[in-house]
Design a protein around this motif. Structure first.
Motif, PDB file in Angstrom:
ATOM      1  N   GLN A  90      17.959  57.483  -7.064  1.00  0.00           N
ATOM      2  CA  GLN A  90      16.636  56.912  -6.827  1.00  0.00           C
ATOM      3  C   GLN A  90      15.714  57.136  -8.021  1.00  0.00           C
ATOM      4  O   GLN A  90      14.978  56.233  -8.436  1.00  0.00           O
ATOM      5  CB  GLN A  90      16.020  57.526  -5.562  1.00  0.00           C
ATOM      6  CG  GLN A  90      14.577  57.105  -5.270  1.00  0.00           C
ATOM      7  CD  GLN A  90      13.573  58.145  -5.734  1.00  0.00           C
ATOM      8  OE1 GLN A  90      13.725  59.331  -5.459  1.00  0.00           O
ATOM      9  NE2 GLN A  90      12.554  57.709  -6.450  1.00  0.00           N
ATOM     10  N   THR A  94      13.945  54.245 -10.255  1.00  0.00           N
ATOM     11  CA  THR A  94      12.485  54.193 -10.386  1.00  0.00           C
ATOM     12  C   THR A  94      12.075  54.249 -11.850  1.00  0.00           C
ATOM     13  O   THR A  94      11.208  53.486 -12.296  1.00  0.00           O
ATOM     14  CB  THR A  94      11.845  55.367  -9.612  1.00  0.00           C
ATOM     15  OG1 THR A  94      12.241  55.301  -8.243  1.00  0.00           O
ATOM     16  CG2 THR A  94      10.325  55.307  -9.693  1.00  0.00           C
ATOM     17  N   THR A  97      12.294  50.973 -13.756  1.00  0.00           N
ATOM     18  CA  THR A  97      11.246  49.976 -13.507  1.00  0.00           C
ATOM     19  C   THR A  97       9.950  50.319 -14.229  1.00  0.00           C
ATOM     20  O   THR A  97       9.030  49.509 -14.260  1.00  0.00           O
ATOM     21  CB  THR A  97      10.957  49.837 -12.002  1.00  0.00           C
ATOM     22  OG1 THR A  97      10.369  51.039 -11.512  1.00  0.00           O
ATOM     23  CG2 THR A  97      12.222  49.537 -11.223  1.00  0.00           C
ATOM     24  N   LEU A 256       5.505  58.481 -11.359  1.00  0.00           N
ATOM     25  CA  LEU A 256       6.723  58.070 -10.657  1.00  0.00           C
ATOM     26  C   LEU A 256       6.897  58.699  -9.278  1.00  0.00           C
ATOM     27  O   LEU A 256       7.842  58.365  -8.562  1.00  0.00           O
ATOM     28  CB  LEU A 256       7.965  58.407 -11.498  1.00  0.00           C
ATOM     29  CG  LEU A 256       8.058  57.795 -12.895  1.00  0.00           C
ATOM     30  CD1 LEU A 256       9.381  58.204 -13.557  1.00  0.00           C
ATOM     31  CD2 LEU A 256       7.943  56.284 -12.850  1.00  0.00           C
TER      32      LEU A 256
END
Length: 402
Positions: A90, A94, A97, A256
């Motif tokens: 994950q 993240t 992006t 984040l």
């Protein structure tokens, strides 16, 4: 645990008090009793939203902050440079992006890695028209990621290089410091490292390694099901904030975190760090020595069998490998071998078969069936030499004497 001995270490893990041998630690280690107690205490007494001014709210916020501080100190960085999340998979997705690179940039992606450190970068490249260069070892016989090979893939357009510190299949340790030095010969280029398979076995120091992004999972380092991503100063500057526009955006968690750092799990991290004691360097040296004994016992046995092919380092040298050992048996499916072990031990000897999310390594580098994969025995410091010998006796039963 100021100094290591296996008997006292095992006393700290409630799961080890049952008749089960845990040799699937690369998938997730057992959890310290102190961590379990911390989680219970948090949920029982301080399970409120952070930031409130009332007494329990202040205590909850303080425990959360202490978790971040302990996690950062453990890897020799500041809390501003880390973010906690549900998994390394994950966190890397993240991160992908939140990065952007100039048009025409190139990205170098290792084929030895777990897919967690491949898929996000393939997607980023496709979405932004970056050129992918695959970093593939030049041999399937003990494949390694070498800084010398990486040099051939770099250019003035290189923006990002991704690789693993230790393979979750091969157990092979890669020289991240040397790799980072090569990457940083390219102005602006960043290095992203997956340390999930390395962190359970060695002390970590971000200032020594020189990676720009570095992630591992605490649930494979004797803690709760939470993971951590580090960013260097240069890495932090490259990350755009994904947080709400009205919130701060200075730290990696600001950028984040996305409310994803589970409160009770974050608050339990100091219990993990405490386990290694005030003299962490000495503790880890003892752990490495014990794991050498474990992997020596297993590798000596496997090397003596003509029907077994070890994937990765065949020698137990602790400078070259961690105690995750994978192999295939000639003429036998990996699944059949493991299921035969299950049957022979009533399921009490926990080894695994498969590709372990490293399908590109299994198929394109090792030339194996990605569905059947390998037999993997992944040991950590709370395993004993006697447990390894028990497994070898079962192998003799299942495979026949060498």
């Amino acid at each position: 645990m100021s100094s290591f001995d296996v008997a006292s270490a095992r006393e700290r893990f409630p799961a080890l008090k049952q008749p089960q041998v845990f040799f699937d630690n690369a998938g997730g280690s057992q959890t310290l009793g102190s961590v379990i107690d911390s989680i219970v205490a948090y949920l029982s007494k301080t399970n409120v939203q952070l930031g409130a001014s009332y007494a329990v709210g202040q205590k909850s916020t303080a425990l959360y902050g202490e978790g971040y501080a302990a996690a950062a100190k453990y890897i020799n960085t500041s809390a501003e440079n880390i973010v906690l999340g549900s998994s390394t998979t994950q966190l890397f997705r993240t991160l992908s992006t939140a990065l952007s690179f100039p048009p025409g940039s190139e990205i170098v992606i290792s084929k030895v890695d777990h897919e967690a450190n491949i898929a996000p970068w393939v997607s980023l490249a496709q979405n932004t028209n970056m050129t992918i260069k695959w970093w593939t070892p030049k041999t399937k016989e003990n494949p390694k990621l070498l800084a010398s090979d990486l040099k051939e893939l770099l250019s003035e357009k290189t923006a990002l290089v991704t690789c693993t510190h230790a393979s979750n299949i091969l157990g092979t340790i890669h020289d991240i410091k040397a790799i980072a030095e090569v990457v940083h010969t390219i102005p602006g280029a960043l290095l992203c490292v997956d340390a999930v398979a390395y962190a359970p076995h060695r002390k970590l120091d971000m200032q020594e390694l020189g990676a720009d992004f570095y992630s591992f999972s605490w649930y494979k380092v004797y803690g709760p099901h939470i993971s951590m991503l580090y960013a260097s100063k240069k890495g932090l500057e490259a990350v755009k904030s994904l947080g709400h526009f009205f919130n701060p955006s200075a730290t990696l968690a600001d950028k984040l975190g996305l409310a994803g750092s589970c409160y009770e799990l974050t608050a339990s991290i100091p219990s993990v760090v405490e386990y290694f004691g005030p003299k962490q360097t000495e503790t880890w040296q003892s752990i490495v020595k014990h794991e050498f004994d474990l992997q020596s016992t297993l590798l000596d046995y496997l090397n003596a069998r003509s029907d077994v092919a070890i994937c990765g380092e065949k020698e137990p040298d602790s400078s070259k490998r961690v105690s995750t050992v994978s192999f295939v048996v000639k003429g036998r499916k990996s699944r059949d071998v493991v299921e035969a072990v299950d049957k022979a031990t009533n399921g009490e000897m926990g080894i695994r078969w498969g590709g372990f999310y490293s399908n590109r390594l299994i198929e394109e580098v090792l030339g194996l069936d990605p569905k059947d994969g390998v037999v993997r025995v992944s040991m950590v410091h709370y395993n004993t030499v006697d447990e390894v010998k028990q497994l070898l006796a079962v192998f003799d039963q299942v495979l026949g004497k060498a």
